[in-house]
Write an enzyme that holds these catalytic residues in place. Structure first.
Site, PDB file in Angstrom:
ATOM      1  N   ASP A  38      52.174  39.656  39.780  1.00  0.00           N
ATOM      2  CA  ASP A  38      51.786  40.866  40.489  1.00  0.00           C
ATOM      3  C   ASP A  38      51.821  40.570  41.997  1.00  0.00           C
ATOM      4  O   ASP A  38      51.914  39.407  42.411  1.00  0.00           O
ATOM      5  CB  ASP A  38      50.385  41.279  40.030  1.00  0.00           C
ATOM      6  CG  ASP A  38      49.882  42.526  40.703  1.00  0.00           C
ATOM      7  OD1 ASP A  38      50.690  43.445  40.952  1.00  0.00           O
ATOM      8  OD2 ASP A  38      48.674  42.587  41.006  1.00  0.00           O
ATOM      9  N   ASP A  40      50.046  42.839  45.139  1.00  0.00           N
ATOM     10  CA  ASP A  40      48.774  43.082  45.821  1.00  0.00           C
ATOM     11  C   ASP A  40      47.614  42.492  45.039  1.00  0.00           C
ATOM     12  O   ASP A  40      47.460  42.743  43.842  1.00  0.00           O
ATOM     13  CB  ASP A  40      48.551  44.591  46.002  1.00  0.00           C
ATOM     14  CG  ASP A  40      49.538  45.214  46.956  1.00  0.00           C
ATOM     15  OD1 ASP A  40      49.275  45.202  48.166  1.00  0.00           O
ATOM     16  OD2 ASP A  40      50.589  45.702  46.488  1.00  0.00           O
ATOM     17  N   ASP A 216      45.638  40.997  39.012  1.00  0.00           N
ATOM     18  CA  ASP A 216      44.265  41.044  39.522  1.00  0.00           C
ATOM     19  C   ASP A 216      43.496  42.298  39.152  1.00  0.00           C
ATOM     20  O   ASP A 216      42.332  42.434  39.537  1.00  0.00           O
ATOM     21  CB  ASP A 216      44.299  40.945  41.052  1.00  0.00           C
ATOM     22  CG  ASP A 216      44.760  42.251  41.692  1.00  0.00           C
ATOM     23  OD1 ASP A 216      45.866  42.720  41.359  1.00  0.00           O
ATOM     24  OD2 ASP A 216      44.004  42.811  42.492  1.00  0.00           O
TER      25      ASP A 216
END
Length: 267
Positions: A38, A40, A216
């Site tokens: 991922d 961000d 996240d």
């Protein structure tokens, strides 16, 4: 049971039965591992606004080295628009999935993505942008195949944002809501990061390798679950309930671990 646990159950996964292990305990092989990362909150820190992130040369160098050591079996899998990831990372990330699987670049070329009702999407985007104009405390992030309302600077607006978008989408046949970190997104139905990873695994550089996926956010949990079912490795960056098998505290600690894997491979 706390409201936080109730919320995470509601959006699709149960509280942790077995807490994730410390990522420092994990080592991976260059030759039989495919990395799915991922962006961000995983490779870069979350910023006050989506366009305020910082990408330094050390990240680009790390991704270039990872691609070299894994023979090209490295992919960015992000909710951001594909062209935004390209802008930030350039050629150091040849394989990128954007828009939660709606867009794909492979071998430096754009691959055909999803199809959706363009007129309906345009109507949705205009309505969401008008909402953000009327209440400038929220941020509307336009995407190629969707739109997001961020309330990260005013978390007290979550209920207002969620209620408005729920009414806007309703029982829509083509679009749905997706919860994210301090945001709610409207996206086409039937797309996911799990599907994106599965599609990329068919490419020759990735085929037959073990999957490692790091993310996240709650938007990554369905992909964590799918990768776990495939016997892969899942890594949650930051706090929060998760079905990931490993955890590390921040993008900085995750990138330090990646660098450690590179250095261990050299010795």
């Amino acid at each position: 049971m706390s409201n936080q646990w109730d919320y995470y159950n509601m959006v699709g996964f149960a509280p942790e039965v077995n807490p994730p292990d410390d990522l420092e305990r994990l080592s991976i092989s260059d030759t039989d591992t495919a990395l799915f990362l991922d962006f961000d909150g995983t490779l870069v820190d979350i910023a006050p606004t989506p366009d305020a992130i910082r990408v330094d040369d050390s990240l680009k160098s790390l991704l270039t080295e990872l691609n070299r050591r894994h023979d090209g079996a490295v992919s960015i899998v992000s909710g951001r628009n594909l062209r935004e990831i390209e802008h930030y990372l350039g050629k150091c990330a040849p394989t990128i999935s954007g828009g939660h699987g709606a867009e794909l670049r492979y071998g430096g070329e754009h691959v055909e993505g999803v199809k959706c009702d363009a007129d309906r999407l345009d109507h949705i985007k205009k309505a969401v942008k008008e909402f953000a104009i009327l209440d400038p405390r929220v941020i509307a992030e336009d995407k190629s195949f969707g739109i997001v309302l961020h309330f990260r600077q005013h978390p007290e607006l979550e209920c207002k944002v969620r209620e408005y978008l729920t009414i806007l989408v309703g029982e829509d046949d083509a679009f749905e809501l997706q919860s994210a970190k301090m945001a709610v997104e409207i996206k086409p139905k039937g797309i996911s990061k799990a599907d994106a990873i599965g599609r990329i695994m068919a490419f020759k550089e990735f085929a037959g390798r073990n999957i490692v996926f790091a993310g996240d956010d709650v938007t990554d949990e369905s992909a964590f679950s799918w990768v776990n079912q495939q016997g892969g490795v899942t890594v949650r960056i930051g706090e929060g309930p998760t079905c990931a098998r490993y955890r590390t505290q921040s993008p900085s600690t995750f990138k330090a671990w990646l660098l450690g894997q590179v250095e261990a491979g050299r010795s």
